[in-house]
Design a protein around this motif. Structure first.
Motif, PDB file in Angstrom:
ATOM      1  N   MET A   1       0.832  -1.240  -0.007  1.00 60.84           N
ATOM      2  CA  MET A   1       0.041  -0.094  -0.035  1.00 60.84           C
ATOM      3  C   MET A   1       0.964   1.138  -0.133  1.00 60.84           C
ATOM      4  SD  MET A   1      -1.538   0.708   3.884  1.00 60.84           S
ATOM      5  CE  MET A   1      -1.928   2.491   3.501  1.00 60.84           C
ATOM      6  N   TYR A   2       0.241   2.383  -0.274  1.00 58.36           N
ATOM      7  CA  TYR A   2       0.978   3.843  -0.501  1.00 58.36           C
ATOM      8  C   TYR A   2      -0.125   4.535   0.468  1.00 58.36           C
ATOM      9  CZ  TYR A   2       3.470   7.584  -2.411  1.00 58.36           C
ATOM     10  OH  TYR A   2       4.156   8.737  -2.552  1.00 58.36           O
ATOM     11  N   LEU A   3       0.619   5.257   1.489  1.00 54.13           N
ATOM     12  CA  LEU A   3       0.151   6.210   2.351  1.00 54.13           C
ATOM     13  C   LEU A   3       0.887   7.532   1.914  1.00 54.13           C
ATOM     14  CD1 LEU A   3      -1.861   6.903   4.572  1.00 54.13           C
ATOM     15  CD2 LEU A   3       0.198   6.224   6.096  1.00 54.13           C
ATOM     16  N   LYS A   4      -0.048   8.659   1.708  1.00 52.15           N
ATOM     17  CA  LYS A   4       0.522   9.921   1.589  1.00 52.15           C
ATOM     18  C   LYS A   4      -0.316  10.887   2.330  1.00 52.15           C
ATOM     19  CE  LYS A   4       0.841  12.964  -2.725  1.00 52.15           C
ATOM     20  NZ  LYS A   4       0.523  13.177  -4.028  1.00 52.15           N
ATOM     21  N   VAL A   5       0.822  11.724   3.111  1.00 47.47           N
ATOM     22  CA  VAL A   5       0.429  12.857   4.136  1.00 47.47           C
ATOM     23  C   VAL A   5       0.693  14.135   3.382  1.00 47.47           C
ATOM     24  CG1 VAL A   5       0.667  13.757   6.281  1.00 47.47           C
ATOM     25  CG2 VAL A   5       0.867  11.295   5.801  1.00 47.47           C
ATOM     26  N   ARG A   6      -0.484  15.240   3.237  1.00 46.30           N
ATOM     27  CA  ARG A   6       0.054  16.243   2.431  1.00 46.30           C
ATOM     28  C   ARG A   6      -0.703  17.519   3.252  1.00 46.30           C
ATOM     29  NH1 ARG A   6      -2.926  14.306  -3.189  1.00 46.30           N
ATOM     30  NH2 ARG A   6      -3.795  12.578  -1.979  1.00 46.30           N
ATOM     31  N   ASP A   7      -0.553  18.618   2.658  1.00 49.72           N
ATOM     32  CA  ASP A   7      -1.123  19.796   3.267  1.00 49.72           C
ATOM     33  C   ASP A   7      -2.685  19.999   3.092  1.00 49.72           C
ATOM     34  OD1 ASP A   7       1.027  21.027   4.924  1.00 49.72           O
ATOM     35  OD2 ASP A   7       1.901  21.868   3.061  1.00 49.72           O
ATOM     36  N   ARG A   8      -3.190  19.329   1.982  1.00 51.27           N
ATOM     37  CA  ARG A   8      -4.472  19.443   1.720  1.00 51.27           C
ATOM     38  C   ARG A   8      -4.920  17.862   1.306  1.00 51.27           C
ATOM     39  NH1 ARG A   8      -4.851  23.391  -3.664  1.00 51.27           N
ATOM     40  NH2 ARG A   8      -3.145  22.421  -4.810  1.00 51.27           N
ATOM     41  N   ALA A   9      -6.194  17.540   1.143  1.00 48.23           N
ATOM     42  CA  ALA A   9      -6.517  16.077   0.986  1.00 48.23           C
ATOM     43  C   ALA A   9      -6.206  15.500  -0.580  1.00 48.23           C
ATOM     44  CB  ALA A   9      -8.075  15.979   1.263  1.00 48.23           C
ATOM     45  N   SER A  10      -6.023  16.384  -1.200  1.00 54.12           N
ATOM     46  CA  SER A  10      -5.788  16.038  -2.805  1.00 54.12           C
ATOM     47  C   SER A  10      -5.124  16.842  -3.596  1.00 54.12           C
ATOM     48  CB  SER A  10      -7.387  15.689  -3.392  1.00 54.12           C
ATOM     49  OG  SER A  10      -6.941  15.148  -4.615  1.00 54.12           O
ATOM     50  N   TYR A  11      -4.253  16.431  -4.722  1.00 49.36           N
ATOM     51  CA  TYR A  11      -3.854  17.586  -5.481  1.00 49.36           C
ATOM     52  C   TYR A  11      -2.660  18.356  -4.536  1.00 49.36           C
ATOM     53  CZ  TYR A  11      -2.714  21.064  -8.992  1.00 49.36           C
ATOM     54  OH  TYR A  11      -2.050  21.809  -9.892  1.00 49.36           O
ATOM     55  N   ALA A  12      -1.842  17.520  -4.069  1.00 53.44           N
ATOM     56  CA  ALA A  12      -0.704  18.290  -3.211  1.00 53.44           C
ATOM     57  C   ALA A  12       0.506  17.229  -3.121  1.00 53.44           C
ATOM     58  CB  ALA A  12      -1.021  18.745  -1.865  1.00 53.44           C
ATOM     59  N   PHE A  13       1.657  17.691  -3.182  1.00 58.02           N
ATOM     60  CA  PHE A  13       2.966  16.930  -3.187  1.00 58.02           C
ATOM     61  C   PHE A  13       2.994  16.442  -1.618  1.00 58.02           C
ATOM     62  CE2 PHE A  13       3.311  19.292  -6.805  1.00 58.02           C
ATOM     63  CZ  PHE A  13       3.766  18.303  -7.957  1.00 58.02           C
ATOM     64  N   ALA A  14       3.652  15.104  -1.470  1.00 58.19           N
ATOM     65  CA  ALA A  14       3.793  14.693  -0.183  1.00 58.19           C
ATOM     66  C   ALA A  14       4.467  15.250   0.856  1.00 58.19           C
ATOM     67  CB  ALA A  14       4.187  13.180  -0.082  1.00 58.19           C
ATOM     68  N   LEU A  15       3.951  15.569   1.946  1.00 54.41           N
ATOM     69  CA  LEU A  15       5.000  16.148   2.843  1.00 54.41           C
ATOM     70  C   LEU A  15       5.963  14.841   3.527  1.00 54.41           C
ATOM     71  CD1 LEU A  15       2.734  18.120   5.289  1.00 54.41           C
ATOM     72  CD2 LEU A  15       4.612  18.933   3.867  1.00 54.41           C
ATOM     73  N   ALA A  16       5.103  13.828   3.409  1.00 54.80           N
ATOM     74  CA  ALA A  16       5.664  12.641   3.778  1.00 54.80           C
ATOM     75  C   ALA A  16       4.855  11.445   3.009  1.00 54.80           C
ATOM     76  CB  ALA A  16       5.986  12.151   5.243  1.00 54.80           C
ATOM     77  N   SER A  17       5.510  10.150   2.483  1.00 50.53           N
ATOM     78  CA  SER A  17       4.813   9.262   2.127  1.00 50.53           C
ATOM     79  C   SER A  17       5.545   7.699   2.256  1.00 50.53           C
ATOM     80  CB  SER A  17       4.383   9.510   0.491  1.00 50.53           C
ATOM     81  OG  SER A  17       5.549   9.207  -0.400  1.00 50.53           O
ATOM     82  N   ALA A  18       4.750   6.772   2.357  1.00 54.02           N
ATOM     83  CA  ALA A  18       5.557   5.482   2.677  1.00 54.02           C
ATOM     84  C   ALA A  18       4.880   4.556   1.627  1.00 54.02           C
ATOM     85  CB  ALA A  18       5.322   4.984   3.981  1.00 54.02           C
ATOM     86  N   ALA A  19       5.645   3.670   0.898  1.00 52.97           N
ATOM     87  CA  ALA A  19       5.172   2.744  -0.075  1.00 52.97           C
ATOM     88  C   ALA A  19       5.858   1.344   0.722  1.00 52.97           C
ATOM     89  CB  ALA A  19       5.956   2.939  -1.439  1.00 52.97           C
ATOM     90  N   VAL A  20       4.848   0.597   1.068  1.00 55.54           N
ATOM     91  CA  VAL A  20       5.254  -0.635   1.799  1.00 55.54           C
ATOM     92  C   VAL A  20       4.424  -1.827   1.134  1.00 55.54           C
ATOM     93  CG1 VAL A  20       5.674   0.466   4.061  1.00 55.54           C
ATOM     94  CG2 VAL A  20       3.201  -0.244   3.592  1.00 55.54           C
ATOM     95  N   GLY A  21       5.199  -2.982   1.259  1.00 56.82           N
ATOM     96  CA  GLY A  21       4.847  -4.170   0.927  1.00 56.82           C
ATOM     97  C   GLY A  21       5.317  -5.404   2.259  1.00 56.82           C
ATOM     98  N   LEU A  22       4.210  -6.160   2.334  1.00 56.65           N
ATOM     99  CA  LEU A  22       4.670  -7.158   3.370  1.00 56.65           C
ATOM    100  C   LEU A  22       4.127  -8.557   2.973  1.00 56.65           C
ATOM    101  CD1 LEU A  22       3.289  -5.516   6.747  1.00 56.65           C
ATOM    102  CD2 LEU A  22       5.824  -5.661   6.036  1.00 56.65           C
TER     103      LEU A  22
END
Lengths: 327, 776
Positions: free
Chosen positions: A227-248
């Protein structure tokens, strides 16, 4: 913006030859980054070679995984059933990026090559070592809230802005490149982007005139459960402040294999082998995830305004791992 | 005539005013037929492109236009070396005043660079692309100096201005002895609030299309909130009689204050058009928009309050420090709302400015009220928590029954009803009084509320009605429709005033050839223009009534005019409605194809005073002048805060306003929603970042200057309290353009506090400011 000539290529060798042979020429696919930067005079090209007619298409299952043509559009790949089912992190990274209009235009190859959103890079009135080597980096003690905490240097702390490459680098993607002599080579994505060091103008190992033909991603259990989790300044259409791509790949509560990459915090799509090492063989617990997150940012070098990213990147990674292992 | 507009009281027969009528211009807009100011395909049109300064302070050493001049299609290049002299510039105080300029400096009049993004050249070419390319070929070398980016710069020199907001407000205000009152108050609280630079960012950037119809006659298609103000400014600068300048704005893609004045690019375009002898169109790029039409200034407010143990305010002391330009003492007047929102016996406010290398800031939707309400409404929330009193209750305990800042009675005030109705709609009674304890899974849930208030500004304007014997009417006022519905609501007002169905009315606006209307700013347009239209219609009916009562063939012959009324286009006796006739029959018999009336809508000429086309009596004027005129409202907000990821999402929203008569339920609701979203943007994400060393913006585009997207905004509930204000103007309309965003950022911040127990006083509330917040 400067004047330029436009050439539509119908064969790869015409395209690569045209760009390799003309100083200041560039390929254009979706144009979503290129035209933006040309309008800002950040990039000046005397000739644009349109590669949209080339046959770098297709999203298909191969013997050992997935192959995506470099000219596929972000929206098409993001919504492709094969990708959705077996590589959810790729789909999510695409659909959480940009806006529908941009995703409909932007190509996969172009997206991987997307350039930083650092405000100093995007304005020619500022010094910028990436744009004008040796001119300086005002971001170091200026506005750096959005900039990188990993992989930076005294020359440059510009963040790699994309999402897709973060997902791809986590899944061991390999790029197929082709040069003007028709010669092809394979480059693991993790080696494709380079950290700035003292030459921030060099962002990837691609050579002049070389094209991305396709991306291959090996099939794996940790790709199916990703999964990919993306944190940003608004809910959509913004570049990530931080994101994580993880596979388990978790069996009986134990992590058999793990893949971790961070976005929004590195100068390149940031694969964290250190975090994977912590995760692999460990129980899928919050304590493990926390330890992995700590390992992922161990080398962080934050600046005044982006210090929060050290915590945010860890929390983002922990959240992604927690949600994924619970799914 | 009746004493009141026939449609004022709630009537069982549906009238047009108040109805949720669809926009009359909606179809034209979605079909692309609505022509914006940059869309006039004039013959011989040429294109202007600005070249702007790379540095923020210094001098132009050399400007080399030779390469640009040789570029294909280039017609002219204007710099400070060759810009034709203007009759007046804003560079001196007298000129600035005569022009009504928003900024005391006109670029291209000197080699001095005062701010980054200052225009240094204007290139005109036969196509936009050629002008754009040629602008890049203009080579400027600068002697750069170290700029001052903001009041926060240690080198910035702070001073206390006598006047702020361009002379319109005081730099120091004192009511009673706030310091003594504070000293003896059992509760004392001081808090510091900061507000990022905000830009208006209308969808349509600033644009000008200038065409000289004759050597001394100019027409400008302009993206402006006021054609008349632009006309006056241009006439003053160009040395033309005002009526030799025509300004047209048929459609506007938003303004929010940045199009409230005539900014430099407009007159430069007019100059260029004169120079090249062809029409010139100039459209600011998005990047240029950030340094061409003002902004909301970066600012810090310190608010100290004193209160009794019961939560009654005893003292308010407000200090604001902000950045202004090298020439002007501009600061939003934040203290006005703080001075009047609650009953408080003492008040003091100080303003402090620092000159930075920035352009002059300007009015931005609810100028002063928006950031001012952030401070007072967060502090009131603090007081409520400290004393363990419900946030609504603390506000009711301090309810101002009259305007504390002037002692005047309110012309109308429905704030109690707003609180009550808002609380009911929101479910406020179920609120957990404790902060930081309500959870939904991983997220913290918080509820906050805040008060809104905005003045009914003094204004006046005129309108003209032309009623045709075939049963249609053309109604005109030189107003502007910012996109919020002026065309529509004025059509409704005219239709009811004339007794016609709306489809028989055409409302025209946005042209200096039409009767003068005020700037569409300060929320004055709806009230003033609707009252003008109503009065103009009254004028028509007076004329027709006179005609009927003097016409032997009319059933109303010899009736007293005051006994005659109008009902759905029919003139009839009040006491015997069967006796009367249709206006069309009357006009046709009299050989009249059409009849005209004009009217003046005035501030403080309420509908009682404005019953006839005559001015209100002096006695009535005095009565009106004795009232303080404001809208009030309340916002309620629910947020979900992710304490690990720092994200804040607004999940529920309720706004209830008492704003006089609402002209159109649909456009009014949309406007409140829009303003609330504007406020949510300021609360959670909007910030223009100026580099501290280069005094230059680093995020001047809409990818990096974040405004809310749909995903940030929940369904919003908007209601209005039915409010009849007999004093403000003939239609009883207060205007809702700005109150919609007052208090919004406080409601959000208060909800964030309720969710997290953490008070963020630094806007915008981005994830970095939330991180580290754990549930209490």
């Amino acid at each position: 913006m400067n004047n330029f000539t436009y050439l539509q290529a119908t064969a790869a060798k015409d395209a690569t030859a045209a760009v390799a042979g003309t100083k200041e020429a560039a390929f254009i696919a979706g144009g979503t980054t290129l035209l933006d930067l040309m309008k800002l005079d950040v990039e000046n090209h005397s000739q644009l070679v349109d590669i949209n007619m080339l046959a770098f298409k297709g999203v298909e299952q191969t013997a050992d995984g997935l192959r995506i043509g470099a000219l596929e559009r972000m929206s098409d790949v993001g919504e492709n059933p094969l990708v959705l089912q077996n590589y959810p992190v790729i789909s999510q990274s695409l659909l959480l990026a940009a806006s529908p209009q941009l995703r409909n235009m932007a190509s996969i190859g172009g997206n991987i090559l997307q350039r930083t959103r650092c405000g100093y890079f995007r304005d020619t009135a500022f010094p910028c070592n990436k744009r004008q080597p040796g001119s300086g980096c005002p971001a170091q003690d200026g506005e750096n809230r959005g900039l990188a905490i990993l992989g930076g240097s005294k020359s440059c702390i510009a963040t790699y802005p994309g999402d897709l490459a973060v997902a791809l680098v986590a899944l061991d993607a390999v790029l197929l490149l082709e040069n003007s002599k028709g010669k092809q080579r394979r480059v693991p994505l993790v080696d494709f982007h380079v950290v700035p060091g003292s030459t921030p103008q060099r962002e990837t190992v691609i050579e002049p005139g070389e094209l991305i033909v396709s991306v291959t991603v090996p099939a794996a259990a940790h790709a199916r459960k990703s999964m990919y989790l993306k944190v940003r300044d608004r809910a959509s259409y913004a570049f990530a402040l931080a994101s994580a791509a993880v596979g388990l790949d978790v069996q009986g509560g134990q992590i058999r294999s793990a893949r971790v990459a961070l976005g929004g915090v590195g100068t390149k799509p940031w694969r964290s082998l250190a975090a994977e090492k912590v995760l692999t063989g460990a129980p899928a617990t919050e304590a493990t995830f926390r330890a992995a997150a700590a390992a992922a940012v161990r080398d962080a070098q934050p600046h005044e305004q982006n210090r929060f990213k050290v915590e945010l990147a860890q929390n983002t990674l922990v959240r992604a791992l927690t949600e994924l292992s619970a799914a | 005539m009746e004493n009141e507009p026939a449609f004022f009281e709630t009537s069982p027969t549906p009238s047009s005013v108040g109805q949720p009528m669809n926009r009359v211009d909606g179809r034209d807009k979605v079909m692309g037929r609505a022509k914006y100011s940059a869309e006039y395909p004039l013959p011989g049109l040429t294109y202007g492109v600005l070249k702007t300064s790379d540095i923020a302070k210094g001098k132009i050493q050399n400007i080399d236009t030779s390469a640009a001049a040789k570029a294909p299609g280039v017609l002219a290049i204007y710099t400070h070396l060759n810009l034709p002299k203007l009759a007046k510039t804003p560079n001196d105080a007298d000129g600035k005043k005569a022009i009504g300029a928003p900024m005391g400096f006109l670029p291209l009049t000197s080699d001095v660079i005062y701010y980054a993004g200052q225009p240094v050249a204007l290139v005109v070419a036969d196509t936009f692309e050629r002008a754009t390319q040629a602008a890049t070929l203009v080579r400027v070398t600068y002697a750069a100096e170290q700029p001052i980016a903001a009041y926060t710069d240690p080198k910035a020199q702070l001073f206390n201005p006598e006047k702020i907001q361009d002379g319109k407000a005081d730099g120091y205000t004192r009511r009673g002895d706030a310091r003594a009152a504070l000293a003896s108050s059992p509760i004392k609280m001081t808090a510091v609030y900061t507000h990022a630079i905000n830009h208006h960012n209308p969808m349509e950037p600033g644009s000008t299309t200038a065409i000289w119809e004759a050597p001394d006659r100019l027409t400008v298609y302009e993206s402006t909130q006021g054609v008349t103000r632009t006309q006056k400014s241009l006439a003053a600068m160009l040395g033309l009689p005002q009526d030799q300048v025509r300004v047209v704005t048929k459609f506007l893609g938003g303004g929010f204050g940045c199009k409230g004045s005539c900014w430099p690019h407009t007159v430069l375009t007019a100059q260029a058009a004169k120079g090249v002898g062809r029409p010139v169109k100039l459209v600011l790029s998005r990047k240029q928009q950030f340094t061409s039409m003002g902004h909301r200034e970066d600012q810090t407010q310190t608010l100290t309050l004193g209160a009794t143990n019961e939560g009654k305010l005893t003292a308010l002391i407000h200090e604001k420090t902000s950045t202004t330009s090298p020439w002007d003492n501009y600061a939003e007047s934040n203290s006005k709302i703080i001075n009047l929102l609650y009953e408080c016996p003492t008040f003091e406010s100080h303003y402090q400015l620092a000159r930075g290398n920035v352009m002059t800031s300007t009015f931005t939707r609810a100028p002063g009220e928006a950031p001012g309400s952030f401070a007072i409404e967060c502090s009131m929330d603090d007081l409520a928590y400290q004393l363990g009193i419900d946030p609504i209750e603390i506000r009711l305990r301090n309810y101002a029954e009259k305007d504390p800042s002037t002692g005047q009675a309110w012309s109308s005030k429905s704030l109690r009803q707003c609180y009550a109705r808002g609380a009911e709609l929101f479910g406020w009674s179920k609120r957990n009084p404790k902060a930081g304890v309500t959870k939904d899974g991983r997220t913290l849930v918080g509820w906050g509320m805040a008060t809104a208030s905005y003045p009914v500004h003094s204004s006046q304007g005129t309108a003209r009605v032309r009623l045709f014997a075939d049963g249609h009417a053309v109604v005109q006022a030189g107003a502007t429709d910012l996109g919020t519905g002026t065309y529509t609501v004025m059509t409704q007002v005219a239709a009811d005033s004339l007794g016609l169905p709306p489809e028989k009315v055409r409302f025209e606006l946005g042209d200096t050839r039409l009767p003068t209307a005020p700037n569409s700013g300060g929320s004055v347009a709806a009230g003033t223009v609707s009252s003008s239209v109503y009065m103009a219609a009254q004028d028509v009916w007076q004329k027709l009534t006179k005609m009927a009562t003097q016409d032997p063939k009319s059933p109303l012959f010899k009736a007293k005019p005051e006994d005659v009324t109008m009902e759905k286009g029919r003139l009839q006796l009040k006491k015997d409605p069967s006796k009367g006739e249709d206006f069309m029959a009357l006009m046709k018999r009299g050989g009249l194809d059409d009849i005209e009336g004009s009217g003046q809508g005035k501030y403080g000429a309420g509908y009682e005073a404005g019953q006839s086309a005559n001015a209100a009596s002096d006695a009535h004027k005095d009565e009106a002048g004795q009232h303080s005129m404001h809208s009030f409202g309340a916002h309620f907000c629910e947020v979900h805060v992710d304490p690990d990821l720092g994200t804040v999402r607004v999940t529920r929203w309720v706004s209830v306003h008492g704003a006089g008569r609402i002209l159109n339920a649909k456009t009014a609701r949309s406007q409140i929603i829009g303003g609330s979203i504007f406020g949510i943007g300021a609360a959670l994400m909007e910030a223009t970042v100026r580099d501290p060393h280069y005094a230059r913006y680093v995020n001047s585009d809409l990818g990096d200057y974040h405004i809310p997207v749909n995903a940030d905004i929940p369904d919003m509930t908007v209601e209005f309290i039915d409010e009849h204000d007999p004093y403000i103007n003939a239609m009883g309309v207060k205007g809702i353009g700005e109150i919609s965003m007052v208090g919004v950022s406080a409601a959000v911040a208060n909800a964030v506090f309720h969710a997290t127990g953490k008070r963020v006083r630094d806007l915008p509330i981005t994830p970095d400011k939330i991180l580290g917040t754990k549930a209490v």
